[in-house]
Design an enzyme around this catalytic site. Structure first.
Site, PDB file in Angstrom:
ATOM      1  N   LYS A  76      -3.694  27.576  43.458  1.00  0.00           N
ATOM      2  CA  LYS A  76      -3.278  27.403  42.068  1.00  0.00           C
ATOM      3  C   LYS A  76      -4.120  26.288  41.454  1.00  0.00           C
ATOM      4  O   LYS A  76      -4.382  25.278  42.117  1.00  0.00           O
ATOM      5  CB  LYS A  76      -1.779  27.049  42.030  1.00  0.00           C
ATOM      6  CG  LYS A  76      -1.185  26.939  40.637  1.00  0.00           C
ATOM      7  CD  LYS A  76       0.317  26.665  40.697  1.00  0.00           C
ATOM      8  CE  LYS A  76       0.937  26.558  39.317  1.00  0.00           C
ATOM      9  NZ  LYS A  76       2.400  26.328  39.369  1.00  0.00           N
ATOM     10  N   SER A 151       5.355  29.435  36.596  1.00  0.00           N
ATOM     11  CA  SER A 151       4.023  29.122  36.139  1.00  0.00           C
ATOM     12  C   SER A 151       2.914  29.585  37.089  1.00  0.00           C
ATOM     13  O   SER A 151       1.767  29.691  36.681  1.00  0.00           O
ATOM     14  CB  SER A 151       3.885  27.610  35.937  1.00  0.00           C
ATOM     15  OG  SER A 151       4.038  26.933  37.171  1.00  0.00           O
ATOM     16  N   SER A 175       8.698  28.118  39.772  1.00  0.00           N
ATOM     17  CA  SER A 175       7.352  28.654  39.547  1.00  0.00           C
ATOM     18  C   SER A 175       6.675  29.320  40.734  1.00  0.00           C
ATOM     19  O   SER A 175       5.609  29.909  40.561  1.00  0.00           O
ATOM     20  CB  SER A 175       6.444  27.556  39.016  1.00  0.00           C
ATOM     21  OG  SER A 175       6.720  27.356  37.667  1.00  0.00           O
TER      22      SER A 175
HETATM   23  N1  GLN Z   1       9.693  27.680  34.075  1.00  0.00           N
HETATM   24  C1  GLN Z   1      10.036  26.318  34.353  1.00  0.00           C
HETATM   25  C2  GLN Z   1       9.397  25.417  33.311  1.00  0.00           C
HETATM   26  O1  GLN Z   1       8.839  25.921  32.412  1.00  0.00           O
HETATM   27  C3  GLN Z   1       9.612  25.952  35.732  1.00  0.00           C
HETATM   28  C4  GLN Z   1       8.165  25.698  35.850  1.00  0.00           C
HETATM   29  C5  GLN Z   1       7.753  25.305  37.229  1.00  0.00           C
HETATM   30  O2  GLN Z   1       8.451  25.516  38.216  1.00  0.00           O
HETATM   31  N2  GLN Z   1       6.596  24.687  37.309  1.00  0.00           N
HETATM   32  O3  GLN Z   1       9.452  24.235  33.383  1.00  0.00           O
END
Ligand code: GLN
Length: 486
Positions: A76, A151, A175
């Site tokens: 990532k 994400s 995410s």
């Molecule tokens: N969707 C969540 C956010 O927008 C979690 C994101 C994540 O786990 N990095 O913060």
């Protein structure tokens, strides 16, 4: 070879069916030919990958290879990679070449892995659909009109699209698990502190954790064997022996007590998804497990508490991007304040700016007690719910998400609707617990995930439970149309 798991590819490498260079070339070529459909990579590291593959082939030839030697993976783009752009999918870091490796990356390099490239993601990992990326959204290989989740959407799309056998992801509120669910792959968020955060660009430091995104639980175990362990450079990494995550995959599930939180099985679920989740649970009963209703009474408070704590930490972490030391700098600033304002205003996208503003507000004098401290108290209540539930049962299960993947653009104008997609995943990060998502069916023709939650440091148990399910079912082996062997 594109349909093979890491475990299968390792066997092929050691039996001389192909070399790591051949494997790497094949995946690089496939990325080049097919990624225009998914936009799952931000950077592809051809030269470095081929060099790593050559070194791996030598190790295999001389008998010094380990379990991971020569296996291609992707990282990532939140993990720092020396000499390679690390953008965090932000204009702010579009030209940032990291001078050092994240510990996770270092460990994979040391284990002989080959880095194919860096995957797309939501900007600074803020999002649930990969639509906040500066490089445009990644797309779901099951249907490219749909989001891959976020994400870590690029990692999930790349694995589901067979562009890499596995990838790393990070999970602050879901995410790893949510995109794994939406793309029909396996994802594991380890216990907070199990994997080093050093060199992983910080979003919310008390919640962030990196983990594997793979085609099978067995592969996730192989990756955990590389990733997990104490790192003196991360003060929150835990000094605790690392087990062999592959060692207990074959334990029988006879007598396993599975807790089903009534708050996870609401009438808000997509009906097909609810049905498929029940079918998966029946499968576990066939394997000898028993099902028990439990309650996690503070579940509905997890999203509101998270959206104070995560932005608060983010507003502090992201203050380092000021146009001075590294990253984007605006053109011809007139003075220091102009430099700060315009560099940040132009360098950060809308969602990131929204989070910084929420976080700064929640931390400001006068509001700190009302919001931030309150959210910390709620966080403790949520953790207590899990601790008492896990005294009664071995693991907790439920759907990873309330719905299957949605269409690109469907939720971008309604941030709260987007935030609610993480209702079942966020509470684990607040509690610091490990959780997995494994494919368990389809709804509206798109894959869905079953979430498996365990006690602190119970990754081995989660992997065992997931592996047994994958021996009995074939959801994890299904691939989107057009991604099979050509
Ligand atoms: N969707 C969540 C956010 O927008 C979690 C994101 C994540 O786990 N990095 O913060």
């Amino acid at each position: 070879m594109f349909d093979k798991t890491l475990a299968e590819l390792a066997k092929g490498l050691h039996q001389g069916e192909y070399s790591s260079v051949e494997l790497t070339q094949a995946f690089l070529q496939r990325i080049q030919q097919q990624d225009s459909r998914y936009n799952s990579f931000i950077s592809v590291c051809e030269d470095q990958a081929l060099n790593q593959a050559k070194v791996a082939d030598q190790a295999i030839a001389t008998g010094t290879a380990g379990a991971f030697t020569g296996l291609p993976i992707a990282h990532k783009d939140i993990l720092c990679t020396q000499g390679v752009r690390t953008s965090c999918a932000s204009k702010m870091l579009d030209s940032f070449i990291s001078p050092y490796n994240a510990t996770v990356v270092e460990r994979f390099n040391h284990a002989g892995a080959v880095t194919l490239g860096k995957t797309n993601m939501d900007e600074f990992a803020m999002g649930s659909s990969n639509e906040t990326s500066y490089y445009g959204p990644a797309r779901n290989p099951w249907n490219t009109d749909y989001v891959p989740g976020g994400s870590s959407g690029g990692s999930a799309a790349a694995v589901a699209g067979r562009l890499t056998p596995a990838a790393t992801g990070t999970d602050t509120g879901g995410s790893i698990r949510q995109p794994a669910a939406l793309c029909g792959i396996t994802g594991l968020k380890p216990t907070y502190g199990r994997v080093s955060r050093y060199g992983m660009i910080a979003f919310a430091s008390s919640l962030d954790q990196a983990g594997p995104m793979t085609r099978s639980a067995e592969d996730a175990a192989m990756m955990m064997n590389v990733m997990a362990g104490l790192d003196p450079r991360d003060s929150t990494s835990v000094d605790r022996a690392v087990p062999d995550y592959c060692a207990e995959l074959n334990n029988p599930l006879q007598g396993l007590k599975i807790g089903l939180p009534k708050e996870f099985f609401t009438d808000q679920l997509n009906p097909e998804l609810a049905q498929q989740t029940q079918n998966a649970l029946k499968e576990f009963e066939k394997l000898g497990a028993t099902l028990h209703e439990i309650s996690l009474p503070n579940t509905s408070l997890s999203v509101p508490a998270y959206y104070i704590i995560a932005p608060a930490e983010a507003s502090s972490n992201l203050s380092r991007f000021d146009g001075v030391r590294y990253g984007y700098r605006c053109d011809s600033p007139v003075d220091l304040e102009d430099l700060y304002k315009r560099s940040r205003g132009e360098g950060f996208g809308t969602e990131v700016q929204r989070r910084i503003m929420i976080g700064t507000y929640a931390l400001s004098a006068g509001y700190y007690d009302a919001y931030y401290n309150k959210a910390l108290q709620v966080r403790r209540l949520i953790q207590n719910d899990f601790v008492s539930a896990l005294n009664e049962v071995d693991v907790i299960m439920g759907p990873t998400t309330p719905h299957p993947a949605f269409k690109l653009g469907e939720k971008t104008s309604d941030p709260v609707a987007m935030y609610m997609e993480d209702i079942f995943t966020i509470s684990l990060n607040l509690a610091g617990l490990p959780g997995m998502s494994i494919p368990c069916g389809t709804a509206n023709g798109m894959p869905i995930g079953l979430q498996i939650i365990g006690d602190y440091f119970a990754e081995q148990k989660l992997l065992n439970v997931a592996h047994q399910f994958q021996l009995a079912t074939d959801w994890h082996q299904q691939s989107p149309e057009g991604t099979g062997e050509e």
